[in-house]
Write an enzyme that holds these catalytic residues in place. Structure first.
Site, short mmCIF file in Angstrom:
data_model
loop_
_atom_site.label_atom_id
_atom_site.label_comp_id
_atom_site.label_asym_id
_atom_site.label_seq_id
_atom_site.Cartn_x
_atom_site.Cartn_y
_atom_site.Cartn_z
N GLU A 38 -11.38 0.62 -3.99
CA GLU A 38 -10.74 1.07 -2.76
C GLU A 38 -9.48 1.85 -3.09
O GLU A 38 -9.19 2.13 -4.26
CB GLU A 38 -10.40 -0.13 -1.87
CG GLU A 38 -9.52 -1.16 -2.55
CD GLU A 38 -9.37 -2.46 -1.77
OE1 GLU A 38 -10.01 -2.59 -0.71
OE2 GLU A 38 -8.62 -3.33 -2.24
N ASP A 48 0.82 -1.22 0.00
CA ASP A 48 0.00 0.00 0.00
C ASP A 48 0.85 1.27 0.00
O ASP A 48 0.63 2.18 0.80
CB ASP A 48 -0.94 0.01 1.21
CG ASP A 48 -1.75 -1.25 1.36
OD1 ASP A 48 -2.06 -1.86 0.32
OD2 ASP A 48 -2.06 -1.64 2.50
#
Length: 511
Positions: A174, A15
């Site tokens: 997302e 991420d």
């Protein structure tokens, strides 16, 4: 022209989010249940990264242990930005508190205590308009991407949240990031799930409030269904380099072994070039194994020393512990020149134990430590979670190797040892693999790597091999979750001292 190899940050560093301030780049990653939280890196060229700290590095910033934290829980998907002379990181603690913001005048810190925001969801982002209006895009609790106007200093929601563009129809939209580039606002998201279908898509609008126009080429990036060695590509962030070129950092994995392939190092940070087409949409190259680096200065950084002798005043920032690191569980001063661990739990099978480790960053590597168990018990552990770990330990005059795989726990080797300090070694190797079962001698399923456990140094003539174990059981595809392997030291009885710990990448594993 300089070339770079992917990943640019290896091992469990998922991420990624990046920002540039002048000639400097800063990047943060998710850390999940591990503390200190949110590793922070610095680079001068987008290729060579040095960890300069952790954004959440003191107990006062978050309750410890992380409230209700479980394996692959904790801290999800940070975003780092620079605005109005300050650095900002927004993040989610999925196991307690929700979304929060911390800030600092300098990236090295100190970072502020969290300012909590009343927004339910994950993967929050920050973007500012020229007049100072701050927007937060995030993944909503019922799916889809939402937008809210917030006060990042007070943590107040000023407008919204309201739904915005939520992708091309793939599952789990997302990881939104919002950018003002030229006359457009661009919304970059991930969709398709963080497994083999992971992808990157984009929409644009004249206003953060919409309406949004989807890129005609969505998804802009996906390795799904390809034979590329890098898979699960997604959860990306954009950055303009010093030379005016554009780049994308993103997560990906390097699966190994026989079908369906498994990855053991976790989701890593990759870099790929971006071009802007005449229609104003970015064109993203497939993630290369090797590519021409961004133009400009080339700034290699020294790798951390292979051996940590624990003679400094504090642990290096790459040392992490699951859930917490209580101050009374470890010491660098009790026995100067050693890391002393004090047992806080009798087993590695349940949270609450004493463990200090580092991410495994190479498929082939060797870890050795000099341990003095005294009257206690401890050793080296290769960990994915409480139900998936291997360890080699010593105590009560014996060395042993223990395997925990799901509900099964077994001691697979024992060997009497004399009292006092001794060396324990773990090797991970991908070459010279053996069949997973003796009867599978032709066309059988093979593991992605083999983990071997030794008493002593494998290169020394007096070393003693203890056991070899199949690496696939310490993979994400078997254990599930979002993390990768962490290798480190632990104590489960009494007080145990480690004189040094050595991590060596091995292009040619020991025989």
């Amino acid at each position: 022209m300089h070339q770079y190899d992917n990943p640019v940050i290896s091992g469990f560093h998922p991420d990624p989010s990046v920002c540039r301030v002048g000639d400097d780049y800063y990047l943060v990653c998710s850390s999940f249940e591990y503390f200190p939280g949110l590793p922070l890196f610095h680079s001068k060229d987008l290729v060579h990264w040095e960890q300069i700290g952790n954004v959440l590095d003191r107990p006062g910033q978050l309750p410890l242990p992380l409230p209700g934290a479980k394996a692959s829980g904790g801290l999800y998907a940070p975003t780092i930005r620079h605005h109005d002379g300050r650095y900002w990181v927004i993040n989610t603690n999925v196991d307690g508190g929700g979304n929060f913001i911390v800030s600092a005048e300098r990236p090295e810190g100190p970072w502020s205590d969290p300012v909590w925001i009343d927004l339910s969801g994950i993967d929050p982002d920050l973007a500012w308009e020229e007049d100072g209006t701050c927007w937060c895009a995030f993944s909503g609790p019922r799916g889809g991407v939402n937008m809210a106007r917030i006060d990042p200093v007070q943590g107040k929601v000023l407008e919204g949240p309201f739904p915005t563009w939520s992708g091309s129809g793939l599952k789990y939209p997302e990881a939104p990031h919002l950018y003002r580039i030229g006359a457009w606002w661009y919304l970059l998201i991930a969709e398709g799930g963080t497994e083999r279908g992971h992808s990157v898509s984009m929409a644009r609008s004249r206003s953060p409030r919409g309406p949004w126009e989807a890129a005609p080429a969505n998804p802009l990036l996906s390795h799904s269904g390809t034979a590329r060695t890098i898979q699960n590509t997604g959860h990306a962030d954009l950055v303009e380099a010093v030379d005016g070129s554009w780049w994308m950092v993103l997560l990906g994995v390097r699966p190994r072994g026989f079908t369906p392939d498994v990855h053991v190092l976790g989701r890593e940070t990759f870099l790929t070039p971006v071009e802007w087409g005449p229609d104003g949409w970015p064109v993203v190259a497939p993630v290369p194994e090797r590519h021409a680096a961004p133009g400009g200065a080339w700034h290699p950084v020294a790798a951390p020393p292979a051996r940590d002798n624990f003679d400094g005043p504090a642990l290096a920032p790459h040392w992490i512990s699951p859930f917490a690191r209580p101050e009374d569980s470890w010491s660098l001063t009790e026995r100067p020149g050693s890391l002393v661990l004090r047992a806080t739990g009798p087993t590695l099978d349940r949270p609450g134990y004493t463990f200090v480790g580092r991410r495994q960053q190479h498929h082939d590597c060797r870890v050795t430590a000099l341990i003095d168990p005294g009257t206690g018990r401890g050793g080296l552990c290769v960990r994915l979670d409480e139900a998936h770990h291997y360890e080699v330990e010593t105590g009560a005059g014996e060395a042993s190797v223990v395997a925990r795989i799901g509900p099964l726990r077994q001691t697979v080797a024992r060997l009497p040892v004399p009292p006092g300090p001794l060396r324990l070694t773990v090797t991970c190797r991908t070459s010279g693999l053996v069949p997973a079962s003796p009867e599978l001698t032709d066309g059988g399923t093979t593991e992605p790597d083999t983990l071997a456990f030794w008493l002593g140094d494998p290169d020394a003539p007096d070393s003693r091999p203890l056991a070899e174990l199949d690496g696939r059981y310490l993979s994400t595809e078997v254990a599930c979750g979002f993390t990768g392997r962490v290798i480190g030291m632990y104590a489960t009885e009494g007080t145990v001292a480690f004189d040094w710990f050595e991590y060596v990448p091995a292009s040619t594993p020991p025989a």
